[in-house]
Design a protein around this motif. Structure first.
Motif, PDB file in Angstrom:
ATOM      1  N   TYR A  84       0.866  -1.195   0.015  1.00 27.27           N
ATOM      2  CA  TYR A  84      -0.253  -0.038  -0.109  1.00 27.27           C
ATOM      3  C   TYR A  84       0.836   1.273  -0.088  1.00 27.27           C
ATOM      4  O   TYR A  84       1.877   1.243   0.542  1.00 27.27           O
ATOM      5  CB  TYR A  84      -0.805   0.066   1.157  1.00 27.27           C
ATOM      6  CG  TYR A  84      -1.891  -0.874   1.260  1.00 27.27           C
ATOM      7  CD1 TYR A  84      -3.051  -0.759   0.721  1.00 27.27           C
ATOM      8  CD2 TYR A  84      -1.693  -2.024   2.115  1.00 27.27           C
ATOM      9  CE1 TYR A  84      -4.084  -1.854   0.793  1.00 27.27           C
ATOM     10  CE2 TYR A  84      -2.618  -3.129   1.827  1.00 27.27           C
ATOM     11  CZ  TYR A  84      -3.762  -3.057   1.492  1.00 27.27           C
ATOM     12  OH  TYR A  84      -4.807  -4.157   1.454  1.00 27.27           O
ATOM     13  N   ASP A  85       0.267   2.353  -0.643  1.00 26.39           N
ATOM     14  CA  ASP A  85       0.791   3.702  -0.599  1.00 26.39           C
ATOM     15  C   ASP A  85       0.222   4.263   0.722  1.00 26.39           C
ATOM     16  O   ASP A  85      -0.848   4.065   0.922  1.00 26.39           O
ATOM     17  CB  ASP A  85       0.539   4.553  -1.657  1.00 26.39           C
ATOM     18  CG  ASP A  85       0.997   5.795  -1.450  1.00 26.39           C
ATOM     19  OD1 ASP A  85       1.410   6.322  -0.615  1.00 26.39           O
ATOM     20  OD2 ASP A  85       1.182   6.488  -2.924  1.00 26.39           O
ATOM     21  N   ASP A 106      -2.570   6.393   0.782  1.00 22.43           N
ATOM     22  CA  ASP A 106      -3.947   5.783   0.745  1.00 22.43           C
ATOM     23  C   ASP A 106      -4.472   5.456   2.070  1.00 22.43           C
ATOM     24  O   ASP A 106      -5.739   5.513   2.350  1.00 22.43           O
ATOM     25  CB  ASP A 106      -3.852   4.650  -0.504  1.00 22.43           C
ATOM     26  CG  ASP A 106      -3.589   5.097  -1.859  1.00 22.43           C
ATOM     27  OD1 ASP A 106      -3.833   6.237  -2.079  1.00 22.43           O
ATOM     28  OD2 ASP A 106      -3.295   4.356  -2.498  1.00 22.43           O
ATOM     29  N   ARG A 114      -5.889   8.222   3.812  1.00 21.44           N
ATOM     30  CA  ARG A 114      -7.230   8.638   3.540  1.00 21.44           C
ATOM     31  C   ARG A 114      -8.162   7.682   4.052  1.00 21.44           C
ATOM     32  O   ARG A 114      -9.287   7.866   4.327  1.00 21.44           O
ATOM     33  CB  ARG A 114      -7.222   8.719   2.014  1.00 21.44           C
ATOM     34  CG  ARG A 114      -6.612   9.995   1.692  1.00 21.44           C
ATOM     35  CD  ARG A 114      -6.853  10.163   0.010  1.00 21.44           C
ATOM     36  NE  ARG A 114      -6.195   9.242  -0.725  1.00 21.44           N
ATOM     37  CZ  ARG A 114      -4.903   9.458  -1.367  1.00 21.44           C
ATOM     38  NH1 ARG A 114      -4.245  10.581  -1.062  1.00 21.44           N
ATOM     39  NH2 ARG A 114      -4.379   8.620  -2.027  1.00 21.44           N
ATOM     40  N   TRP A 115      -7.691   6.333   4.146  1.00 19.77           N
ATOM     41  CA  TRP A 115      -8.671   5.413   4.583  1.00 19.77           C
ATOM     42  C   TRP A 115      -8.977   5.646   6.105  1.00 19.77           C
ATOM     43  O   TRP A 115     -10.315   5.583   6.634  1.00 19.77           O
ATOM     44  CB  TRP A 115      -7.936   4.098   4.523  1.00 19.77           C
ATOM     45  CG  TRP A 115      -8.611   2.671   4.896  1.00 19.77           C
ATOM     46  CD1 TRP A 115      -7.913   1.833   6.148  1.00 19.77           C
ATOM     47  CD2 TRP A 115      -9.706   2.314   5.009  1.00 19.77           C
ATOM     48  NE1 TRP A 115      -8.898   0.989   6.514  1.00 19.77           N
ATOM     49  CE2 TRP A 115      -9.906   1.093   5.872  1.00 19.77           C
ATOM     50  CE3 TRP A 115     -11.038   2.699   4.480  1.00 19.77           C
ATOM     51  CZ2 TRP A 115     -10.993   0.369   5.948  1.00 19.77           C
ATOM     52  CZ3 TRP A 115     -12.245   1.963   4.324  1.00 19.77           C
ATOM     53  CH2 TRP A 115     -12.425   1.025   5.169  1.00 19.77           C
ATOM     54  N   GLU A 168     -11.911   6.449   2.874  1.00 20.10           N
ATOM     55  CA  GLU A 168     -11.524   5.969   1.149  1.00 20.10           C
ATOM     56  C   GLU A 168     -10.917   4.633   1.156  1.00 20.10           C
ATOM     57  O   GLU A 168      -9.681   4.914   1.347  1.00 20.10           O
ATOM     58  CB  GLU A 168     -11.141   7.092   0.537  1.00 20.10           C
ATOM     59  CG  GLU A 168     -10.849   7.071  -1.090  1.00 20.10           C
ATOM     60  CD  GLU A 168     -10.229   8.228  -1.457  1.00 20.10           C
ATOM     61  OE1 GLU A 168      -9.361   7.967  -2.546  1.00 20.10           O
ATOM     62  OE2 GLU A 168     -10.209   9.230  -1.061  1.00 20.10           O
ATOM     63  N   PRO A 185      -8.368   2.013   0.334  1.00 22.28           N
ATOM     64  CA  PRO A 185      -7.253   1.730  -0.342  1.00 22.28           C
ATOM     65  C   PRO A 185      -7.087   0.860  -1.132  1.00 22.28           C
ATOM     66  O   PRO A 185      -7.737  -0.245  -1.178  1.00 22.28           O
ATOM     67  CB  PRO A 185      -6.073   1.645   0.775  1.00 22.28           C
ATOM     68  CG  PRO A 185      -6.905   0.878   1.869  1.00 22.28           C
ATOM     69  CD  PRO A 185      -8.334   1.325   1.796  1.00 22.28           C
ATOM     70  N   ARG A 186      -6.070   1.038  -2.249  1.00 20.70           N
ATOM     71  CA  ARG A 186      -6.005  -0.266  -3.287  1.00 20.70           C
ATOM     72  C   ARG A 186      -4.914  -0.701  -3.037  1.00 20.70           C
ATOM     73  O   ARG A 186      -3.766  -0.046  -2.915  1.00 20.70           O
ATOM     74  CB  ARG A 186      -6.234   0.417  -4.704  1.00 20.70           C
ATOM     75  CG  ARG A 186      -5.974  -0.121  -5.811  1.00 20.70           C
ATOM     76  CD  ARG A 186      -6.266   0.268  -7.279  1.00 20.70           C
ATOM     77  NE  ARG A 186      -5.665   1.453  -7.370  1.00 20.70           N
ATOM     78  CZ  ARG A 186      -4.435   1.253  -8.258  1.00 20.70           C
ATOM     79  NH1 ARG A 186      -4.256   0.009  -8.720  1.00 20.70           N
ATOM     80  NH2 ARG A 186      -3.753   2.490  -8.637  1.00 20.70           N
ATOM     81  N   ARG A 233      -1.449  -2.184  -4.059  1.00 22.03           N
ATOM     82  CA  ARG A 233      -0.457  -1.725  -5.325  1.00 22.03           C
ATOM     83  C   ARG A 233       0.699  -2.685  -5.687  1.00 22.03           C
ATOM     84  O   ARG A 233       1.070  -3.544  -4.744  1.00 22.03           O
ATOM     85  CB  ARG A 233       0.014  -0.420  -4.823  1.00 22.03           C
ATOM     86  CG  ARG A 233      -0.737   0.807  -4.372  1.00 22.03           C
ATOM     87  CD  ARG A 233      -1.382   1.287  -5.460  1.00 22.03           C
ATOM     88  NE  ARG A 233      -1.970   2.443  -5.036  1.00 22.03           N
ATOM     89  CZ  ARG A 233      -2.505   3.606  -5.756  1.00 22.03           C
ATOM     90  NH1 ARG A 233      -2.379   3.695  -7.185  1.00 22.03           N
ATOM     91  NH2 ARG A 233      -3.317   4.509  -5.321  1.00 22.03           N
TER      92      ARG A 233
END
Length: 369
Positions: free
Chosen positions: A254-255, A258, A261-262, A267, A269-270, A272
């Motif tokens: 993960y970044d 992100d 923001r989670w 939001e 995270p995706r 990566r």
């Protein structure tokens, strides 16, 4: 409350119930034992509280400062007396920095099942252990190479009425064998290392030991690893996203932006690939053992009901956001967009406490912060 006192239990020194197992400190241990033999347990504790990271290049506290730190009434005062300098800024203001918020996001993705042991490696003053303990997780353990940080954790961070079961804390070197009480065989263990793997000796070997300690159904959470593909922002090993993926085969990467923001905005995270993380400032990884199953986690960005929220001390009397040092500002200002440049008005704070707690304007600080 009494100050820091050393004792000897089963041939090992302890301060405030924290065993001192750091190797290569024979002269220090000898001096502490001499103070104990002279009937001065506070002096023995002061000797051990003066120990520091091997890379530390700042001044150390003198004996009187270390004694005073052991009896200090607040975290801030103890940090000052221990002369923790630039590191102290990060310890004192951890509750609103992007490293902790990303760590909370990672922890929510790898939340342990009830009753799963958790080991926080290089736990520092224990902010993640506090979050786990306040939400009823047990048993918990934390390890760090610097006894002073563990003493700060025990006295000022984890001493909280909301912490029902006190975490076990141990001072050790991650490169040495880990005590069985911390990392002995279990079916599942959650092993966490936030903002530290790159500073530990032999990061790849440490990651392998973390995986082994997780058991057949546990997980490893490594957070806050500076991206070695970008210009260096500090010390430690230069680890790239590909390095992290190799150390934790099959891990989700993960970044950290992100993950922040989670935590703040919910939001999601995706995951990566290493190639997608070339511009990420810091990177995190979640590795699960073959038998591990995801567990529903609480919302770690929301304040706990009934907890006292205080204004973030980064805001001055005039309501303006002020960073504690230029170094801290360089590290975190651009990565902390959730902190507004000025305090919202009192009516807004009162009307939307959860919103401003998410944005770290309002904080659940340790009582003796």
């Amino acid at each position: 409350m009494s100050g820091a006192l050393a004792t000897e239990v089963d041939g090992r020194l302890e301060v405030g119930g924290v065993p001192y197992l750091r190797p290569g400190r024979d002269a220090l241990v000898g001096a502490a034992r001499a103070a104990l033999g002279a009937g001065d347990p506070a002096g023995a504790a002061a000797v051990l509280l003066r120990d520091a990271d091997d890379w530390w290049d700042g001044p150390l506290p003198d004996e009187e400062e270390a004694r005073a730190a052991g009896a200090a009434g607040t975290l801030r005062e103890a940090v000052r007396l221990l002369r923790l300098g630039r590191v102290g800024d990060y310890l004192v203001h951890r509750w609103s920095d992007p490293v902790l918020l990303a760590g909370l996001g990672l922890l929510s993705l790898g939340w342990p099942a009830p009753g799963t042991p958790v080991l926080d490696l290089a736990c520092g003053t224990g902010p993640l252990l506090r979050e786990l303990a306040l939400r009823g997780q047990a048993p918990l353990a934390g390890a760090d190479v610097v006894l002073a940080k563990l003493w700060l954790a025990r006295r000022h961070v984890l001493d909280d009425p909301g912490v029902a079961v006190a975490p076990r804390l141990v001072c050790l070197d991650a490169a040495q064998p880990w005590p069985g009480a911390l990392a002995g065989p279990v079916p599942a263990r959650t092993v966490v290392c936030l903002d530290a793997l790159y500073f530990l000796p032999d990061p790849a070997g440490t990651a392998a030991r973390m995986r082994a300690a997780a058991g057949q159904a546990g997980s490893v959470l490594v957070g806050g690893v500076p991206n070695g593909l970008l210009p260096a922002r500090g010390g430690g090993a230069r680890l790239t996203p590909h390095d992290l993926a190799a150390m934790l085969p099959g891990a989700e990467l993960y970044d950290d932006a992100d993950l922040v923001r989670w935590t703040v905005e919910r939001e999601a995270p995706r995951v990566r690939t290493p190639d997608e993380l070339g511009a990420a400032v810091t990177v995190s990884a979640l590795w699960r053992a073959p038998g591990a199953e995801p567990v529903a986690a609480p919302d770690l960005g929301a304040p706990l009901p009934g907890r006292r929220l205080r204004l973030n001390p980064l805001y001055g009397p005039d309501g303006a956001l002020r960073w504690p040092s230029e170094r801290y500002e360089r590290d975190y200002a651009d990565r902390s967009p959730y902190l507004p440049p000025r305090l919202p008005d009192e009516a807004d704070l009162a009307a939307r406490p959860e919103h401003w707690a998410r944005r770290r304007v309002l904080l659940d600080l340790p009582e003796r912060w």
